[in-house]
Design a protein around this motif. Structure first.
Motif, PDB file in Angstrom:
ATOM      1  N   GLY A 121       0.961  -1.319  -0.049  1.00 23.61           N
ATOM      2  CA  GLY A 121       0.207  -0.196   0.000  1.00 23.61           C
ATOM      3  C   GLY A 121       0.832   1.002   0.041  1.00 23.61           C
ATOM      4  N   ILE A 122       1.618   1.381   0.784  1.00 28.19           N
ATOM      5  CA  ILE A 122       2.737   2.459   0.939  1.00 28.19           C
ATOM      6  C   ILE A 122       3.448   2.676  -0.458  1.00 28.19           C
ATOM      7  N   ARG A 123       4.032   1.545  -1.011  1.00 27.20           N
ATOM      8  CA  ARG A 123       4.425   1.682  -2.527  1.00 27.20           C
ATOM      9  C   ARG A 123       3.351   2.410  -3.511  1.00 27.20           C
ATOM     10  N   ARG A 124       2.180   1.939  -3.485  1.00 25.61           N
ATOM     11  CA  ARG A 124       1.379   2.614  -4.231  1.00 25.61           C
ATOM     12  C   ARG A 124       1.332   4.225  -4.073  1.00 25.61           C
ATOM     13  N   TRP A 125       1.315   4.488  -2.969  1.00 26.75           N
ATOM     14  CA  TRP A 125       1.221   5.844  -2.531  1.00 26.75           C
ATOM     15  C   TRP A 125       2.531   6.684  -2.989  1.00 26.75           C
ATOM     16  N   ALA A 137      -7.568  11.357  -4.171  1.00 26.64           N
ATOM     17  CA  ALA A 137      -8.658  10.570  -4.574  1.00 26.64           C
ATOM     18  C   ALA A 137      -8.296   9.028  -4.423  1.00 26.64           C
ATOM     19  N   MET A 138      -7.072   8.705  -4.357  1.00 26.10           N
ATOM     20  CA  MET A 138      -6.770   7.330  -4.062  1.00 26.10           C
ATOM     21  C   MET A 138      -6.976   7.061  -2.527  1.00 26.10           C
ATOM     22  N   ALA A 139      -6.768   7.843  -1.838  1.00 25.69           N
ATOM     23  CA  ALA A 139      -6.665   7.763  -0.375  1.00 25.69           C
ATOM     24  C   ALA A 139      -8.402   7.851   0.031  1.00 25.69           C
ATOM     25  N   LEU A 189       0.124   4.287   7.279  1.00 29.54           N
ATOM     26  CA  LEU A 189       0.002   3.388   8.465  1.00 29.54           C
ATOM     27  C   LEU A 189      -1.315   3.952   9.375  1.00 29.54           C
ATOM     28  N   ALA A 190      -1.447   5.418   9.480  1.00 28.26           N
ATOM     29  CA  ALA A 190      -2.590   5.819  10.147  1.00 28.26           C
ATOM     30  C   ALA A 190      -3.816   5.151   9.366  1.00 28.26           C
ATOM     31  N   TYR A 191      -3.824   5.552   8.021  1.00 30.76           N
ATOM     32  CA  TYR A 191      -5.025   4.939   7.302  1.00 30.76           C
ATOM     33  C   TYR A 191      -5.309   3.438   7.327  1.00 30.76           C
ATOM     34  N   HIS A 192      -4.274   2.656   7.512  1.00 30.43           N
ATOM     35  CA  HIS A 192      -4.502   1.096   7.633  1.00 30.43           C
ATOM     36  C   HIS A 192      -4.925   0.847   8.849  1.00 30.43           C
ATOM     37  N   ALA A 193      -4.286   1.673  10.292  1.00 31.35           N
ATOM     38  CA  ALA A 193      -4.722   1.370  11.402  1.00 31.35           C
ATOM     39  C   ALA A 193      -6.214   1.613  11.627  1.00 31.35           C
ATOM     40  N   PHE A 194      -6.720   2.928  11.005  1.00 32.02           N
ATOM     41  CA  PHE A 194      -8.242   3.034  10.966  1.00 32.02           C
ATOM     42  C   PHE A 194      -9.083   2.092  10.406  1.00 32.02           C
ATOM     43  N   ILE A 228       7.522  -0.971  10.440  1.00 31.92           N
ATOM     44  CA  ILE A 228       6.191  -0.775   9.918  1.00 31.92           C
ATOM     45  C   ILE A 228       4.999  -1.052  10.884  1.00 31.92           C
ATOM     46  N   GLU A 229       5.366  -2.706  11.223  1.00 31.27           N
ATOM     47  CA  GLU A 229       4.236  -3.410  11.968  1.00 31.27           C
ATOM     48  C   GLU A 229       4.090  -2.740  13.286  1.00 31.27           C
ATOM     49  N   PRO A 230       5.189  -2.476  14.037  1.00 40.73           N
ATOM     50  CA  PRO A 230       5.073  -1.906  15.441  1.00 40.73           C
ATOM     51  C   PRO A 230       4.486  -0.666  15.540  1.00 40.73           C
ATOM     52  N   ARG A 231       4.844   0.498  14.362  1.00 42.45           N
ATOM     53  CA  ARG A 231       4.444   1.783  14.270  1.00 42.45           C
ATOM     54  C   ARG A 231       2.895   1.271  14.011  1.00 42.45           C
ATOM     55  N   ALA A 232       2.626   0.668  13.256  1.00 43.17           N
ATOM     56  CA  ALA A 232       1.289   0.589  13.131  1.00 43.17           C
ATOM     57  C   ALA A 232       0.229   0.049  14.097  1.00 43.17           C
ATOM     58  N   ARG A 233       0.944  -0.733  14.599  1.00 40.49           N
ATOM     59  CA  ARG A 233       0.094  -1.407  15.960  1.00 40.49           C
ATOM     60  C   ARG A 233      -0.028  -0.274  17.030  1.00 40.49           C
ATOM     61  N   LEU A 234       0.880   0.529  17.103  1.00 39.17           N
ATOM     62  CA  LEU A 234       0.939   1.567  18.030  1.00 39.17           C
ATOM     63  C   LEU A 234      -0.192   2.462  17.920  1.00 39.17           C
ATOM     64  N   LEU A 235      -0.204   3.001  16.546  1.00 35.28           N
ATOM     65  CA  LEU A 235      -1.501   3.880  16.351  1.00 35.28           C
ATOM     66  C   LEU A 235      -2.745   3.069  16.464  1.00 35.28           C
ATOM     67  N   TYR A 236      -2.948   1.884  16.115  1.00 33.63           N
ATOM     68  CA  TYR A 236      -4.179   1.258  16.130  1.00 33.63           C
ATOM     69  C   TYR A 236      -4.594   1.142  17.710  1.00 33.63           C
ATOM     70  N   ARG A 237      -3.489   0.933  18.494  1.00 35.88           N
ATOM     71  CA  ARG A 237      -3.796   0.939  20.279  1.00 35.88           C
ATOM     72  C   ARG A 237      -4.273   2.254  20.530  1.00 35.88           C
ATOM     73  N   LEU A 238      -3.684   3.239  20.077  1.00 38.87           N
ATOM     74  CA  LEU A 238      -3.975   4.546  20.448  1.00 38.87           C
ATOM     75  C   LEU A 238      -5.301   4.791  20.002  1.00 38.87           C
ATOM     76  N   TYR A 239      -5.946   4.414  18.837  1.00 42.33           N
ATOM     77  CA  TYR A 239      -6.985   4.668  18.611  1.00 42.33           C
ATOM     78  C   TYR A 239      -8.152   3.901  19.385  1.00 42.33           C
ATOM     79  N   GLN A 240      -7.706   2.846  19.975  1.00 44.72           N
ATOM     80  CA  GLN A 240      -8.501   1.934  20.751  1.00 44.72           C
ATOM     81  C   GLN A 240      -8.576   2.416  22.339  1.00 44.72           C
ATOM     82  N   THR A 241      -7.504   2.914  22.773  1.00 48.71           N
ATOM     83  CA  THR A 241      -7.519   3.009  24.028  1.00 48.71           C
ATOM     84  C   THR A 241      -7.465   4.488  24.730  1.00 48.71           C
TER      85      THR A 241
END
Length: 377
Positions: A17-21, A39-41, A119-124, A362-375
């Motif tokens: 996904g990052i590559r496409r952007w 438009a893609m986002a 990553l912020a988009y993916h976590a959302f 990539i993975e730990p930073r995406a998980r961090l954003l995801y968990r911030l959204y959750q918590t």
């Protein structure tokens, strides 16, 4: 035997996904390119419990994109700030094509900041896939002009920031993954000097050199540097004169100011704007302002950082904070809303011909954003 559950934060999937952007080049000065990525986002939010708003670009800049979660509407929630523009000119992808070497993925803007924005988009998307909305609503704001100081998006950023309880900024991590809890304020000034021209050989006494006075001004500005206080004043551009045998009538300079606190910004801005000529018959005029206020670490910001640090430890990495001299859109929100910056990918080489992000981040930073959204509450 049950099938293995797919990892929703698989690095290779997110890297695709990052590559496409990244491969869709988006210099700030090419609004049609930026709008293609907008438009893609936006397409990625179709079918999710979210509303999409495109704010039309102006003054030769691209559109801004706002994605709001369907839950949490009307109450202060989480604002996620990202920018889609890059500093690299069109065609730079040929010099710096997307490629992978070991743990590094290269490409224009991959580190600053398409990696973090994605990553912020993916976590959302993952929060939406959970089917259990978190406590706070999430607003994701993607702007088109951060790399030139956010002139067309600043009012929007400040408005959304004042409505939020927390602001998360997906600028890249610093120095091995450090989070950013402070940034210097940034000021830009122009100095115009007007002297009296004359022939440098036959009538030198009739002239009043604007260039000589510019030398005085530069010395005054350089004396304002105070590294112990974190104050820097840089005269980065100078022009003046017409010919070597003419006493210069005009001279010009552009000045960059960096200050760590609001009080410092008030003090230094006043000093620079009130520069006076030392030479009779020569005038000095200064215009400019502080275009990004200092981002100071508030009590609310410190509490937000401690919460993120606890989550990072649960994920399995140590989250260290730092301050930096570079500005970001977080400067506009930190004075009034708890703000945490540097939540994007780790890497190096922002704005260079070797810009890269570390795939392992990539993975730990995406998980961090995801968990911030959750918590966050």
């Amino acid at each position: 035997m049950s099938a293995a559950v797919p990892n929703p934060f698989d690095s290779r999937t997110m890297l695709d996904g990052i590559r496409r952007w990244v491969e869709l080049e988006t210099p700030t000065e090419a609004p049609e390119q930026v709008n293609r990525l907008v438009a893609m986002a936006a397409d990625g939010y179709r079918g999710l419990p979210a509303t999409i708003e495109r704010v039309p670009g102006r003054d030769g800049r691209g559109d801004h994109l706002i994605a709001r979660s369907a839950w949490g509407a009307g109450a202060p929630g989480i604002l996620v700030l990202s920018h889609l523009d890059t500093v690299h000119p069109l065609g730079f992808i040929e010099r710096l094509p997307f490629r992978i070497e070991g743990d590094s993925a290269f490409g224009p803007g991959i580190y600053d900041m398409k990696g973090g924005a994605y990553l912020a988009y993916h976590a959302f998307r993952q929060v939406c896939a959970d089917g259990a909305p978190p406590s706070l609503g999430i607003t994701q704001l993607y702007v088109s002009d951060e790399e030139i100081g956010s002139p067309t998006s600043r009012a929007l950023i400040e408005s959304e920031g004042r409505k939020a309880k927390y602001v998360l900024v997906t600028e890249p991590a610093r120095d091995g993954g450090k989070i950013v809890t402070g940034r210097k304020g940034v000021g830009r000034f122009e100095v115009f000097i007007k002297g009296v021209p004359s022939h440098a050989g036959t009538r030198p006494g009739d002239g009043r050199s604007a260039i000589r006075e510019l030398g005085n001004v530069i010395q005054t500005l350089e004396a304002m540097n105070d590294l112990a206080r974190g104050i820097t004043v840089n005269v980065g551009v100078v022009r003046g004169g017409t010919r070597p045998n003419v006493i210069a009538e005009e001279a010009y300079a552009e000045v960059d100011l960096r200050v760590p606190t609001i009080s410092d910004s008030d003090e230094l801005t006043t000093k620079i704007l009130n520069l006076k000529s030392r030479t009779e018959g020569v005038t000095v005029k200064v215009i400019g302002e502080l275009n990004r206020p200092p981002y100071e670490k508030s009590n609310a910001g410190a509490a937000l950082y401690e919460h993120a640090r606890t989550i990072a430890a649960e994920i399995g990495f140590d989250l260290v904070d730092t301050a930096t001299g570079g500005g970001s859109d977080g400067n506009f929100t930190a004075p009034h809303t708890a703000t945490l910056d540097g939540l994007g990918v780790d890497g190096k080489g922002a704005h260079t011909h070797y810009e890269q992000m570390y795939i392992s981040s990539i993975e730990p930073r995406a998980r961090l954003l995801y968990r911030l959204y959750q918590t966050l509450r």
